[in-house]
Motif scaffolding. Sequence first.
Motif, PDB file in Angstrom:
ATOM      1  N   ARG A   1       0.835  -1.212   0.000  1.00 15.16           N
ATOM      2  CA  ARG A   1       0.000   0.000   0.000  1.00 15.16           C
ATOM      3  C   ARG A   1       0.867   1.258   0.000  1.00 15.16           C
ATOM      4  O   ARG A   1       0.622   2.192  -0.746  1.00 15.16           O
ATOM      5  CB  ARG A   1      -0.917  -0.048   1.225  1.00 15.16           C
ATOM      6  N   PHE A   2       1.903   1.284   0.830  1.00 14.10           N
ATOM      7  CA  PHE A   2       2.783   2.449   0.899  1.00 14.10           C
ATOM      8  C   PHE A   2       3.715   2.508  -0.309  1.00 14.10           C
ATOM      9  O   PHE A   2       4.066   3.585  -0.774  1.00 14.10           O
ATOM     10  CB  PHE A   2       3.559   2.453   2.217  1.00 14.10           C
ATOM     11  N   ALA A   3       4.107   1.362  -0.827  1.00 20.38           N
ATOM     12  CA  ALA A   3       4.966   1.328  -2.012  1.00 20.38           C
ATOM     13  C   ALA A   3       4.240   1.925  -3.221  1.00 20.38           C
ATOM     14  O   ALA A   3       4.863   2.529  -4.092  1.00 20.38           O
ATOM     15  CB  ALA A   3       5.413  -0.095  -2.309  1.00 20.38           C
ATOM     16  N   LYS A   4       2.911   1.757  -3.272  1.00 21.34           N
ATOM     17  CA  LYS A   4       2.127   2.254  -4.395  1.00 21.34           C
ATOM     18  C   LYS A   4       1.616   3.676  -4.189  1.00 21.34           C
ATOM     19  O   LYS A   4       0.922   4.213  -5.059  1.00 21.34           O
ATOM     20  CB  LYS A   4       0.943   1.325  -4.650  1.00 21.34           C
ATOM     21  N   ALA A   5       1.955   4.302  -3.069  1.00 23.26           N
ATOM     22  CA  ALA A   5       1.496   5.666  -2.785  1.00 23.26           C
ATOM     23  C   ALA A   5       2.063   6.640  -3.814  1.00 23.26           C
ATOM     24  O   ALA A   5       3.142   6.425  -4.376  1.00 23.26           O
ATOM     25  CB  ALA A   5       1.922   6.084  -1.381  1.00 23.26           C
ATOM     26  N   THR A   6       1.339   7.711  -4.031  1.00 25.31           N
ATOM     27  CA  THR A   6       1.793   8.747  -4.963  1.00 25.31           C
ATOM     28  C   THR A   6       3.002   9.487  -4.397  1.00 25.31           C
ATOM     29  O   THR A   6       3.949   9.787  -5.127  1.00 25.31           O
ATOM     30  CB  THR A   6       0.652   9.752  -5.235  1.00 25.31           C
ATOM     31  N   HIS A   7       2.970   9.790  -3.096  1.00 25.82           N
ATOM     32  CA  HIS A   7       4.063  10.536  -2.447  1.00 25.82           C
ATOM     33  C   HIS A   7       4.347   9.954  -1.070  1.00 25.82           C
ATOM     34  O   HIS A   7       3.423   9.686  -0.309  1.00 25.82           O
ATOM     35  CB  HIS A   7       3.690  12.007  -2.247  1.00 25.82           C
ATOM     36  N   ASN A   8       5.621   9.786  -0.772  1.00 27.58           N
ATOM     37  CA  ASN A   8       6.098   9.486   0.575  1.00 27.58           C
ATOM     38  C   ASN A   8       7.107  10.580   0.922  1.00 27.58           C
ATOM     39  O   ASN A   8       8.318  10.392   0.824  1.00 27.58           O
ATOM     40  CB  ASN A   8       6.755   8.097   0.649  1.00 27.58           C
ATOM     41  N   SER A   9       6.592  11.754   1.293  1.00 27.68           N
ATOM     42  CA  SER A   9       7.455  12.886   1.637  1.00 27.68           C
ATOM     43  C   SER A   9       7.978  12.685   3.054  1.00 27.68           C
ATOM     44  O   SER A   9       7.252  12.219   3.927  1.00 27.68           O
ATOM     45  CB  SER A   9       6.652  14.186   1.590  1.00 27.68           C
ATOM     46  N   TRP A  10       9.250  13.058   3.279  1.00 29.38           N
ATOM     47  CA  TRP A  10       9.808  12.870   4.613  1.00 29.38           C
ATOM     48  C   TRP A  10      10.733  14.011   5.002  1.00 29.38           C
ATOM     49  O   TRP A  10      11.229  14.752   4.146  1.00 29.38           O
ATOM     50  CB  TRP A  10      10.525  11.527   4.740  1.00 29.38           C
ATOM     51  N   ALA A  11      10.951  14.113   6.305  1.00 33.83           N
ATOM     52  CA  ALA A  11      11.878  15.112   6.842  1.00 33.83           C
ATOM     53  C   ALA A  11      12.480  14.570   8.131  1.00 33.83           C
ATOM     54  O   ALA A  11      11.858  13.770   8.833  1.00 33.83           O
ATOM     55  CB  ALA A  11      11.155  16.425   7.110  1.00 33.83           C
TER      56      ALA A  11
END
Length: 119
Positions: free
Chosen positions: A40-50
């Motif tokens: 599910r997370f691998a197919k996400a449009t964005h995985n923005s991080w900081a």
Amino acid sequence: MQVFDKIISDRGSRYAVSGGAARNRDEVAAFIAELKRNKRFAKATHNSWAAILNGEPVKDDDGESGAGALMLQMLERAGLQDHVVVVTRWYGGKHLGGDRFRHVADAMRHYLRETGLGD
């Protein structure tokens, strides 16, 4: 790793927020890889991080322009170091305009509140 899924929904877009300890870029990369083991997370449009690692601010918008800078600002205000936070978005087909920044901020607030790491 703490994951809060399906916390925001707007015009078809859905958001989640995740986070965990990270002392360097390698640990951030390992955290993102672990998160993306979930399809599910691998197919996400964005995985923005900081993250703020040893006093150095680092971020990756992952295509969600400006998200990382906002996330860094919130981490700095909370005084949270050596910890990575990821805001995940599944695009729902409609542009959100400026509301996407509100959702990123709300996701960050949710994470900081639920983990007890904010203020």
